[in-house]
Scaffold this motif. Structure first.
Motif, short mmCIF file in Angstrom:
data_model
loop_
_atom_site.label_atom_id
_atom_site.label_comp_id
_atom_site.label_asym_id
_atom_site.label_seq_id
_atom_site.Cartn_x
_atom_site.Cartn_y
_atom_site.Cartn_z
N MET A 76 2.79 9.99 3.77
CA MET A 76 1.51 9.60 4.38
C MET A 76 1.23 8.11 4.25
O MET A 76 0.80 7.46 5.20
CB MET A 76 0.36 10.41 3.76
N ALA A 77 1.46 7.57 3.04
CA ALA A 77 1.16 6.15 2.82
C ALA A 77 2.03 5.26 3.70
O ALA A 77 1.55 4.26 4.25
CB ALA A 77 1.37 5.80 1.34
N ALA A 78 3.31 5.63 3.88
CA ALA A 78 4.20 4.85 4.75
C ALA A 78 3.72 4.90 6.19
O ALA A 78 3.78 3.90 6.92
CB ALA A 78 5.63 5.38 4.64
N ARG A 79 3.24 6.05 6.62
CA ARG A 79 2.74 6.18 7.99
C ARG A 79 1.48 5.34 8.20
O ARG A 79 1.30 4.75 9.26
CB ARG A 79 2.43 7.66 8.28
N VAL A 80 0.61 5.30 7.19
CA VAL A 80 -0.60 4.49 7.28
C VAL A 80 -0.24 3.01 7.40
O VAL A 80 -0.82 2.27 8.21
CB VAL A 80 -1.51 4.73 6.07
N VAL A 81 0.72 2.56 6.59
CA VAL A 81 1.18 1.17 6.67
C VAL A 81 1.70 0.86 8.06
O VAL A 81 1.38 -0.18 8.65
CB VAL A 81 2.28 0.91 5.61
N HIS B 71 10.72 0.35 6.60
CA HIS B 71 10.55 -0.58 5.49
C HIS B 71 9.57 -0.02 4.45
O HIS B 71 9.77 -0.20 3.25
CB HIS B 71 10.04 -1.93 6.00
N ALA B 72 8.52 0.66 4.93
CA ALA B 72 7.50 1.21 4.02
C ALA B 72 8.03 2.38 3.20
O ALA B 72 7.50 2.67 2.12
CB ALA B 72 6.27 1.64 4.82
N MET B 73 9.07 3.06 3.70
CA MET B 73 9.62 4.19 2.94
C MET B 73 10.24 3.72 1.63
O MET B 73 10.33 4.50 0.68
CB MET B 73 10.65 4.94 3.78
N GLY B 74 10.68 2.46 1.57
CA GLY B 74 11.26 1.92 0.33
C GLY B 74 10.27 1.96 -0.83
O GLY B 74 10.50 2.63 -1.84
N PRO B 75 9.12 1.25 -0.70
CA PRO B 75 8.13 1.33 -1.77
C PRO B 75 7.53 2.71 -1.94
O PRO B 75 7.11 3.08 -3.04
CB PRO B 75 7.06 0.31 -1.34
N ASN B 76 7.51 3.51 -0.87
CA ASN B 76 6.93 4.84 -0.95
C ASN B 76 7.74 5.74 -1.90
O ASN B 76 7.19 6.39 -2.79
CB ASN B 76 6.85 5.47 0.44
N VAL B 77 9.06 5.78 -1.72
CA VAL B 77 9.88 6.59 -2.62
C VAL B 77 9.96 5.95 -4.00
O VAL B 77 10.09 6.65 -5.02
CB VAL B 77 11.29 6.84 -2.05
N ALA B 78 9.85 4.61 -4.07
CA ALA B 78 9.78 3.94 -5.38
C ALA B 78 8.51 4.37 -6.11
O ALA B 78 8.51 4.50 -7.34
CB ALA B 78 9.79 2.43 -5.19
N GLY B 79 7.44 4.60 -5.35
CA GLY B 79 6.20 5.07 -5.95
C GLY B 79 6.32 6.45 -6.57
O GLY B 79 5.71 6.74 -7.60
N VAL B 80 7.11 7.32 -5.93
CA VAL B 80 7.35 8.65 -6.49
C VAL B 80 8.03 8.52 -7.85
O VAL B 80 7.63 9.16 -8.83
CB VAL B 80 8.22 9.50 -5.53
N LEU B 81 9.06 7.69 -7.89
CA LEU B 81 9.74 7.46 -9.17
C LEU B 81 8.80 6.80 -10.17
O LEU B 81 8.80 7.12 -11.36
CB LEU B 81 10.98 6.59 -8.95
N GLY B 82 7.98 5.85 -9.68
CA GLY B 82 7.06 5.14 -10.56
C GLY B 82 6.04 6.06 -11.21
O GLY B 82 5.75 5.93 -12.41
N SER B 83 5.49 6.99 -10.43
CA SER B 83 4.49 7.91 -11.00
C SER B 83 5.14 8.85 -12.00
O SER B 83 4.53 9.21 -13.02
CB SER B 83 3.79 8.70 -9.89
N ALA C 60 0.82 -1.22 0.00
CA ALA C 60 0.00 0.00 0.00
C ALA C 60 0.85 1.26 0.00
O ALA C 60 0.37 2.33 -0.39
CB ALA C 60 -0.94 0.00 1.20
N ALA C 61 2.10 1.14 0.43
CA ALA C 61 2.99 2.30 0.45
C ALA C 61 3.55 2.61 -0.93
O ALA C 61 4.27 3.59 -1.10
CB ALA C 61 4.15 2.06 1.43
#
Length: 376
Positions: free
Chosen positions: A331-336, A352-364, A323-324
């Motif tokens: 915000m998404a990392a905090r929710v996770v 751990h959630a910050m990994g996919p979270n910053v990957a999501g920034v690059l992904g978008s 979900a992150a």
């Protein structure tokens, strides 16, 4: 008597239209959400105030020569403001969690599925009378699914300027509603045992790795998807200034003064597009609905990808991390982390959630580049 009539005709009271009153109420609603509820106040407050200014009759804020006209065309029409925001976000981002666990890139990529699902959804909406989205409009709407405000504004300004106000408000509204939208989806797709899975301690990332990472990301973007290079490049510049340790003044400015100033003008410029003739349409309702669907699909696809990875990975992976993968940082990392703690009070998933979270920034940003390259 003629003088009184002329004076009356020059007042806003004599020139108000119903649509303008409605949009001023929308602006007041955004101010309420920002001030009373704390929903993305840094942007909803200037956006709401900009909406009020843009709908004052005879004030000329959005006409050629008006303040909001120039702010919009200089900052958003040129694409400069979103890029400066990305530089500031990059200067505040720590890629350490992603570098230590590169598999999280897959979660950031999976969470972008909502973007492309919404692209087809916007096209399908054209079958309903009243909707006339072009492929460019649909592409701009789709990026809402990444829950990344600056990227949504950047793409909408390039592909569909007339829908910018609705797209920006939808993107930032859903970013603000992350703590409300995501938990039910996360809990519906995972069981209690999955939510209690503990992740292994991340390895220590060296300074050299943190310096080389943004350079590597920029190089790959430039080689394979140059359309995304403006967003990715400014993001990497901000991150490099933070990690290199030799330009602290520049890094601090990007993180604080610069991003704060740009945020004010960005919000006012977006608010200037919330005029009655552009916003009060059936298409706007479609955009808001598609945005909610896009964000929900992005969250669900991230969680499902994490479940698949957990099946085949030697190391334990908590499916909540998926979900992150959306771009709402942090915000998404905090929710996770919050949902994980509810299942296990000793399970801290934030780093751990910050990994996919910053990957999501690059992904978008990459998804925006793909859409820009295909339909721009």
């Amino acid at each position: 008597m003629d003088g009184l009539q002329t004076l009356w005709a020059s007042t806003a009271l004599a020139n108000f239209e119903l649509g303008q009153i409605v949009m001023m109420l929308v602006g007041l609603g955004l101010l309420y959400l920002a001030i009373a509820k704390g929903f993305e106040p840094l942007l909803l407050l200037p956006i709401g105030f900009g909406a009020i200014l843009a709908n004052i009759p005879l004030a000329g804020f959005t006409e050629e020569g008006g303040l909001l006209y120039y702010i919009y065309h200089i900052g958003i029409g040129s694409g400069v403001f979103p890029l400066l925001i990305f530089m500031g976000v990059g200067a505040m981002t720590d890629f350490g969690a992603l570098i230590a666990n590169p598999k999280m890139l897959l979660l950031g990529a999976a969470a972008q599925f909502g973007i492309f699902a919404t692209l087809f959804g916007a096209i399908i909406l054209n079958l309903i009378p009243g909707f006339e989205f072009t492929l460019q409009d649909a592409s701009a709407i789709a990026i809402i699914g990444g829950a990344d405000g600056p990227t949504a504004i950047f793409l909408a300004s390039k592909l569909s300027p007339d829908l910018l106000g609705a797209i920006a408000v939808a993107a930032y509204s859903y970013m603000a509603l992350v703590p409300i939208i995501q938990p039910p989806i996360m809990k519906a797709l995972t069981n209690e045992d999955e939510r209690t899975i503990k992740m292994e301690q991340l390895r220590t990332v060296t300074k050299k790795e943190k310096i080389l990472f943004p350079l590597a990301v920029l190089f790959l973007s430039a080689m394979f998807l140059p359309a995304a290079a403006p967003l990715v490049g400014m993001f990497c510049l901000g991150n490099l200034m933070k990690e290199c340790g030799v330009v602290d003044r520049l890094s601090n400015t990007a993180q604080n003064e610069l991003i704060n100033i740009v945020t004010i003008f960005l919000g006012l410029a977006v608010g200037s597009k919330l005029s009655a003739d552009k916003f009060l349409t059936v298409e706007t309702l479609g955009i808001l609905a598609l945005g909610a669907v896009a964000f929900s699909i992005g969250t669900a696809s991230g969680v499902l990808m994490a479940k698949v990875m957990a099946k085949f990975s030697k190391e334990p992976i908590n499916p909540l991390l998926g979900a992150a993968g959306v771009s709402a940082v942090p915000m998404a990392a905090r929710v996770v982390n919050k949902v994980g703690l509810e299942a296990n009070p000793h399970n801290f998933l934030l780093m751990h959630a910050m990994g996919p979270n910053v990957a999501g920034v690059l992904g978008s940003a990459v998804a925006a580049g793909i859409l820009l390259a295909l339909v721009g």
